[in-house]
Design an enzyme around this catalytic site. Structure first.
Site, short mmCIF file in Angstrom:
data_model
loop_
_atom_site.label_atom_id
_atom_site.label_comp_id
_atom_site.label_asym_id
_atom_site.label_seq_id
_atom_site.Cartn_x
_atom_site.Cartn_y
_atom_site.Cartn_z
N GLN A 380 0.84 -1.19 0.00
CA GLN A 380 0.00 0.00 0.00
C GLN A 380 0.88 1.25 0.00
O GLN A 380 1.74 1.41 0.85
CB GLN A 380 -0.89 -0.01 1.24
CG GLN A 380 -1.87 -1.17 1.29
CD GLN A 380 -2.24 -1.53 2.72
OE1 GLN A 380 -1.65 -2.42 3.31
NE2 GLN A 380 -3.21 -0.84 3.27
N GLN A 402 -0.71 0.50 -5.60
CA GLN A 402 -1.78 0.04 -4.71
C GLN A 402 -2.20 1.19 -3.81
O GLN A 402 -1.38 1.89 -3.24
CB GLN A 402 -1.29 -1.14 -3.84
CG GLN A 402 -2.38 -1.68 -2.91
CD GLN A 402 -1.94 -2.94 -2.17
OE1 GLN A 402 -0.89 -3.51 -2.48
NE2 GLN A 402 -2.73 -3.38 -1.22
N ASP A 403 -3.55 1.38 -3.70
CA ASP A 403 -4.09 2.44 -2.85
C ASP A 403 -3.59 3.82 -3.27
O ASP A 403 -3.22 4.65 -2.43
CB ASP A 403 -3.75 2.19 -1.38
CG ASP A 403 -4.36 0.91 -0.84
OD1 ASP A 403 -5.04 0.23 -1.60
OD2 ASP A 403 -4.14 0.60 0.34
N ASP A 424 -7.00 -1.71 -5.87
CA ASP A 424 -7.86 -0.84 -5.06
C ASP A 424 -7.39 0.61 -5.13
O ASP A 424 -7.33 1.31 -4.12
CB ASP A 424 -7.86 -1.31 -3.60
CG ASP A 424 -8.23 -2.77 -3.44
OD1 ASP A 424 -8.99 -3.27 -4.27
OD2 ASP A 424 -7.73 -3.41 -2.49
N ARG A 496 -14.49 -3.68 -5.90
CA ARG A 496 -14.84 -4.67 -4.89
C ARG A 496 -15.11 -3.92 -3.59
O ARG A 496 -14.48 -2.89 -3.31
CB ARG A 496 -13.74 -5.72 -4.72
CG ARG A 496 -12.38 -5.17 -4.36
CD ARG A 496 -11.37 -6.30 -4.23
NE ARG A 496 -10.06 -5.82 -3.80
CZ ARG A 496 -9.07 -6.63 -3.43
NH1 ARG A 496 -9.25 -7.95 -3.45
NH2 ARG A 496 -7.92 -6.15 -3.05
#
Length: 585
Positions: A380, A402-403, A424, A496
């Site tokens: 992250q 990521q993130d 994500d 998601r």
């Protein structure tokens, strides 16, 4: 946030957004057609990038830099990294040269000497050190595949008492050494020292006062500044630089105008409350210090101009700094960067998830910026976290893996932006509209992970966006085999649910082939299929497969889609509509 550990390894794609709508931007007037230059970029489509490096006499505000920009056609761009008060030594020592090289220019015009002279603590050097630095500038420019151009220092207007009307320049020894280096290294030379002396002597001392700024000491007029240039001198001396380039770097002739766009250009910095810059026209050299200069609990916009450069650090807009607007001068070349992820060693002062930029204050606006996290594909790593209400990003790039982007708590508006990531990479509990943005999946993964509270009618709403993906499959760095390369196609799903009632909707969006036919992911929990609020309306492109989508998402009706407008999604109790008037942001 708990997220999948799968992170890919791919070189970051640099892309611009669809439109340019910056509230702080200004446009130059069209100039007349010239026989020696056209307004069109080179046939190759590549814009020649020229980087200016030097002291205050090269800056936009106190030197010839802004005047030089008036002579460039649309086939070239100029980034001025010069800084007032710097010598060939201190410019390097402070990391400014490293930042200039990071801009990856095609040509570097390099001028020093003024602050190398004796009597300038922390800046002065002996002549061998000056020569060594200038040689290093040349060699390091060549090492990145760019062309160095040496510029002898602009003369000081030092009139010789024994020979009236003649200049006796203290900078002559520095100019002579620069000429020798240019000859020995076989690189173009702009002999501004000789040309500026000739011009000043032709005009005479009295006439030269017209382009000499006033000296102010404690608010009192202390005479004329015989080193720097005011608005009347910017184009005058830039013309000398342009003439020298035509002679000694003729390959640039096609991007040099015969006449300037504007004879009396005004430095853009004068329109802003604070300026973060490499040059002497700025009020700050650090973005965070400019943010700190904004009044606490403001009620009107405090606008900060950030001039081109690569600014590394963690930048925080505290809750008390309301109504702050940060405007980059050039989106791709004005970069706020941060290299750490959640697993890296960090000080106690950093934020929980180590984001590069944190917006905690309501009523914030950013334009023409790149905000990136360069940590890479191993955990992250936030580029941007927004924990505030009434926040808008216009014509910005937000880059990570990521993130990448956390939109939390309040209402946010992103327009004409480019957001890139893999896992994500747009997530959080906020209500956010992405309007005419490019959403780029870096080799598959998951576009969104909304944690929308149950009582909020909207989470993330994408309007008229383009979802793009990398052309090559993602390779798992722990199993980078040929078999793995074939097996892991670069598929991404639309979202998601990080929390059960996550809400995401795509309306009139073009989706490329990287989007999975099923579209959505339940994050391994079938109960999320009952609560998650996922919807689409009129998706187009090869990634739009309404008949193959999971059964627990909704295809909106025409009537339902009417409710997903910018005004309706973001209005709240105060009627906020950032698309209507940017002053209401």
């Amino acid at each position: 946030m708990a997220g999948a550990g799968e992170i890919g390894s791919i070189h970051m794609k640099r892309a611009t957004a669809n439109k340019f709508l910056a509230c702080g931007a200004t446009a130059l007037a069209l100039c007349s057609e010239l026989a020696c230059a056209t307004d069109q970029p080179p046939a190759s489509g590549h814009k020649i990038k020229i980087i200016l490096v030097g002291d205050s006499t090269v800056t936009d505000n106190a030197g010839w830099g802004l005047g030089f920009k008036q002579f460039l056609t649309d086939g070239a761009e100029c980034i001025n990294t010069s800084q007032g008060g710097r010598s060939s030594e201190s410019f390097r020592r402070e990391g400014r040269w490293t930042n200039a090289l990071a801009l990856k220019g095609d040509y570097y015009l390099i001028q020093f000497g003024h602050n190398n002279e004796p009597g300038k603590p922390g800046r002065s050097t002996d002549m061998p050190t000056f020569v060594s630095n200038m040689v290093s500038y040349v060699e390091e420019t060549r090492a990145i595949g760019a062309q160095p151009v040496l510029v002898t220092p602009l003369t000081r207007r030092q009139w010789d008492k024994e020979h009236p009307g003649k200049i006796k320049s203290s900078l002559a020894p520095y100019a002579e050494e620069v000429r020798k280096i240019a000859a020995e290294k076989h690189i173009p030379l702009v002999d501004l020292q000789a040309r500026s002396i000739a011009l000043c002597e032709s005009l005479g001392p009295e006439k030269c006062l017209e382009f000499s700024p006033l000296k102010m000491v404690n608010g009192t007029n202390a005479g004329y500044d015989g080193t720097h240039l005011n608005e009347k001198g910017r184009v005058m001396f830039a013309r000398l630089v342009v003439d020298e380039l035509r002679q000694n770097a003729p390959e640039l002739a096609s991007v040099l105008r015969g006449q300037p766009l504007n004879e009396n250009p005004v430095a853009a910095e004068t329109k802003y409350d604070a300026v973060v810059s490499f040059d002497g026209s700025g009020t700050h050299t650090n973005v965070q210090s400019a943010i700190a200069a904004a009044p606490d609990n403001g009620t009107s916009w405090f606008t900060i101009l950030v001039k081109p450069g690569v600014y590394q650090g963690e930048f925080v807009i505290p809750q008390t700094k309301r109504f702050v607007r940060i405007v980059g001068e050039e989106m791709e070349n004005t970069v706020l960067t941060w290299p750490y992820n959640v697993n890296d060693r960090k000080s106690a002062a950093t934020c929980q998830f180590d984001p590069g930029m944190v917006v905690a204050a309501n009523n914030f606006c950013a334009e023409n910026l790149t905000v990136e996290n360069t940590s890479g594909d191993h955990g992250q790593a936030l580029a941007l976290r927004v924990d505030a209400d009434r926040v808008a990003f216009n014509h910005c790039r937000i880059l990570g893996w990521q993130d990448t982007l956390m939109v939390n708590n309040g209402r946010q508006y992103f327009t004409n932006c480019y957001v890139a990531g893999r896992v994500d990479f747009i997530y959080g509990s906020g209500t956010a509209v992405f309007d005419h943005c490019e959403i780029h999946s870096r080799n598959g993964g998951h576009v969104t992970a909304a944690s929308t509270p149950k009582d909020r009618p909207f989470g993330f709403v994408f309007l008229n966006c383009h979802l793009t993906g990398d052309s090559q499959p993602w390779i798992n760095p722990t199993n980078a085999t040929a078999t793995n390369l074939v097996a892991n196609k670069a598929y991404a799903d639309l979202g998601r649910p990080w929390r059960p009632y996550g809400s995401v909707a795509y309306l009139n969006c073009e989706m490329d082939a990287h989007i999975k036919p099923t579209g959505w992911n339940n994050w391994g929990n079938v109960t999320n299929e009952i609560t998650a609020r996922y919807a689409e309306y009129h998706s187009t492109g090869p990634g739009a497969n309404p008949e193959k989508r999971v059964k627990w998402m909704r295809q909106l009706t025409d009537e339902e889609a009417k409710g997903f407008t910018i005004e309706n999604v973001l209005r709240g109790a105060d009627g906020w509509n950032p698309a209507e008037n940017n002053e209401r942001m």
